[in-house]
Enzyme design. Structure first.
Site, PDB file in Angstrom:
ATOM      1  N   PHE A   3       2.080  -3.438   4.692  1.00  9.06           N
ATOM      2  CA  PHE A   3       2.506  -4.653   5.379  1.00  9.06           C
ATOM      3  C   PHE A   3       4.007  -4.614   5.667  1.00  9.06           C
ATOM      4  CE2 PHE A   3      -1.082  -7.318   3.249  1.00  9.06           C
ATOM      5  CZ  PHE A   3      -1.968  -6.897   4.219  1.00  9.06           C
ATOM      6  N   ALA A  51      -6.372  -2.457  13.896  1.00  6.67           N
ATOM      7  CA  ALA A  51      -4.924  -2.343  14.114  1.00  6.67           C
ATOM      8  C   ALA A  51      -4.360  -1.075  13.490  1.00  6.67           C
ATOM      9  CB  ALA A  51      -4.214  -3.569  13.556  1.00  6.67           C
ATOM     10  N   THR A  67      -9.465  -0.624   9.634  1.00  8.17           N
ATOM     11  CA  THR A  67      -9.169  -1.814  10.429  1.00  8.17           C
ATOM     12  C   THR A  67      -8.720  -1.365  11.820  1.00  8.17           C
ATOM     13  OG1 THR A  67      -6.831  -1.941   9.763  1.00  8.17           O
ATOM     14  CG2 THR A  67      -8.443  -3.085   8.384  1.00  8.17           C
ATOM     15  N   GLU A 107      -2.109   4.352  13.872  1.00  6.80           N
ATOM     16  CA  GLU A 107      -1.926   5.648  13.233  1.00  6.80           C
ATOM     17  C   GLU A 107      -2.477   6.769  14.112  1.00  6.80           C
ATOM     18  OE1 GLU A 107      -2.585   7.853   8.916  1.00  6.80           O
ATOM     19  OE2 GLU A 107      -3.814   6.098   9.418  1.00  6.80           O
ATOM     20  N   LYS A 158     -10.976   7.027   2.721  1.00  7.52           N
ATOM     21  CA  LYS A 158     -11.221   5.676   2.213  1.00  7.52           C
ATOM     22  C   LYS A 158     -12.662   5.208   2.373  1.00  7.52           C
ATOM     23  CE  LYS A 158      -6.509   3.796   2.383  1.00  7.52           C
ATOM     24  NZ  LYS A 158      -5.755   5.007   2.715  1.00  7.52           N
ATOM     25  N   HIS A 187      -3.873   7.438   6.559  1.00  5.72           N
ATOM     26  CA  HIS A 187      -3.995   6.173   5.818  1.00  5.72           C
ATOM     27  C   HIS A 187      -5.356   5.563   6.133  1.00  5.72           C
ATOM     28  CE1 HIS A 187      -2.631   2.788   3.532  1.00  5.72           C
ATOM     29  NE2 HIS A 187      -2.723   1.960   4.554  1.00  5.72           N
ATOM     30  N   THR A 197       1.890  -8.304   8.988  1.00  8.93           N
ATOM     31  CA  THR A 197       0.668  -7.616   8.555  1.00  8.93           C
ATOM     32  C   THR A 197       0.222  -6.511   9.504  1.00  8.93           C
ATOM     33  OG1 THR A 197      -0.712  -9.311   9.624  1.00  8.93           O
ATOM     34  CG2 THR A 197      -0.225  -9.592   7.266  1.00  8.93           C
ATOM     35  N   HIS A 219     -10.056   1.510  -0.355  1.00 12.01           N
ATOM     36  CA  HIS A 219      -8.596   1.400  -0.225  1.00 12.01           C
ATOM     37  C   HIS A 219      -8.039   0.965  -1.580  1.00 12.01           C
ATOM     38  CE1 HIS A 219      -4.624   0.777   0.963  1.00 12.01           C
ATOM     39  NE2 HIS A 219      -4.780   0.073   2.071  1.00 12.01           N
ATOM     40  N   CYS A 226       0.796  -1.227   0.000  1.00 11.00           N
ATOM     41  CA  CYS A 226       0.000   0.000   0.000  1.00 11.00           C
ATOM     42  C   CYS A 226       0.831   1.281   0.000  1.00 11.00           C
ATOM     43  CB  CYS A 226      -0.949  -0.001   1.195  1.00 11.00           C
ATOM     44  SG  CYS A 226      -1.995  -1.475   1.245  1.00 11.00           S
TER      45      CYS A 226
END
Length: 373
Positions: free
Chosen positions: A357, A272, A270, A277, A295, A266, A233, A300, A141
């Protein structure tokens, strides 16, 4: 000491599920018009998936060529023959490979390797435009963001006069089912930074940016990278890598954190990513700049998100209006300044994040150049 060469956005163009032009995309953000829709043809178990598919009768390849052509016409260049091409893509020709493989009943005979590899995009563009040279970046990404970082280095070193950065990723079965296997896909429109988030939406898109030294109203002033490699990940839970990338971008731009007015996060939706962030932003920016994830409107776009979201950030600077965070109802991190309505305010510096990732992180800072500058 010699002053670093100043770098500007000379022209830009984008297309994604939220609109087939940068103007349409920005308008969709202001109107909270999401391009995410439910489809039944992508998950192998036959269930519905909420993804971002470009609404166009044209093929993805033709959409990409249209965006590149738009940038050429918008620039003062007659051709791209002396332009360096940098491509950022996470899957390259994956969708085309799937189409050929499935369409032939599983046969690999007569498959064009140039169209299924990671450099398939640069191959297609070079055939039409004959660039000076080209390199493809594939870092998930952050692919097109890393391409922008390298573009800045090429221009500052004097290796070339202009660089075209193309971020492009199309929807592929492999990508959708891969993220589904990780358990992070949402069957609804994503709601980044919301306590009740359900996951992310895979999407396709193209973002094209021409960079050079000819002055314009948007200047590229800083880039920052980091690689914390916390997990294959998952990011570090405190956002250490994200914080390092943002600090490195500030250092590269010779700016204090208080200078940043807007952050295009970003913000994948999700748990995580959002928490990592968000914590990084809270830790580094006590002045609480406006923060938004786009997004929920664009989806995404994977390797293309770096260029597309930098273009969105440039549109925010040009129009001096920050789009609301669509569908944000139950904010998780209260210290984040997440607008839930469009805000018109003076904005000079914007920072755009892209994280990938393996803890690969990139932050980019752009500046609105005033008429007096």
């Amino acid at each position: 000491m010699l002053k670093s060469k100043e770098i500007y956005i000379q022209a830009m163009s984008a297309s994604c599920c939220a609109g087939v032009s940068k103007e349409e995309i920005y308008e969709s953000l202001l109107l909270s018009k999401s391009g995410i829709k439910k489809h039944k043809d992508f998950l192998i178990d036959g269930s519905l998936s909420a993804i971002g598919k470009i609404d166009s009768p044209h093929s993805f390849e033709n959409i990409m060529l249209e965006q590149v052509e738009d940038v050429l016409k918008s620039s003062e260049l007659e051709s791209f023959h002396n332009t360096f091409l940098l491509v950022g893509s996470s899957v390259g020709g994956m969708a085309w490979s799937e189409e050929q493989f499935i369409g032939s009943g599983g046969s690999c005979i007569d498959i064009d390797l140039n169209r299924q590899s990671i450099y398939s995009i640069s191959h297609t563009l070079n055939k039409k435009y004959g660039f000076k040279d080209s390199i493809t970046f594939s870092t998930a990404c952050t692919s097109s963001s890393n391409a922008i970082v390298f573009a800045k280095e090429l221009l500052e070193s004097g290796a070339c006069e202009e660089v075209l950065v193309v971020g492009a990723d199309s929807i592929s079965l492999t990508t959708v089912n891969g993220f589904n296997a990780l358990g992070v896909l949402s069957d609804e429109c994503a709601t980044p930074f919301d306590r009740d988030r359900t996951g992310m939406n895979v999407a396709e898109g193209v973002g094209v940016i021409l960079l050079g030294s000819m002055p314009s109203d948007i200047k590229l002033v800083g880039v920052g990278c980091s690689s914390d490699a916390h997990n294959i990940t998952h990011p570090h839970p405190e956002g250490n890598g994200a914080k390092s990338a943002m600090q490195n971008a500030l250092d590269n731009a010779n700016l204090d954190a208080s200078s940043i007015d807007y952050i295009n996060a970003h913000g994948t939706g999700t748990t995580a990513n959002d928490r990592a962030e968000g914590r990084a932003i809270i830790s580094l920016f006590p002045n609480r700049p406006l923060v938004g994830s786009t997004k929920s409107i664009t989806g995404h776009t994977l390797g293309a998100c770096g260029t597309i979201e930098l273009i969105i950030s440039a549109m925010v600077l040009k129009n001096q209006t920050v789009p609301q965070n669509f569908n944000l109802k139950n904010q998780e991190l209260e210290e984040l300044n997440l607008p839930i309505e469009n805000i018109s305010i003076e904005i000079k510096f914007a920072l755009s994040n892209a994280f990938a990732f393996g803890g690969n992180n990139v932050s980019i800072i752009i500046q609105k150049v005033s008429d007096e500058s």
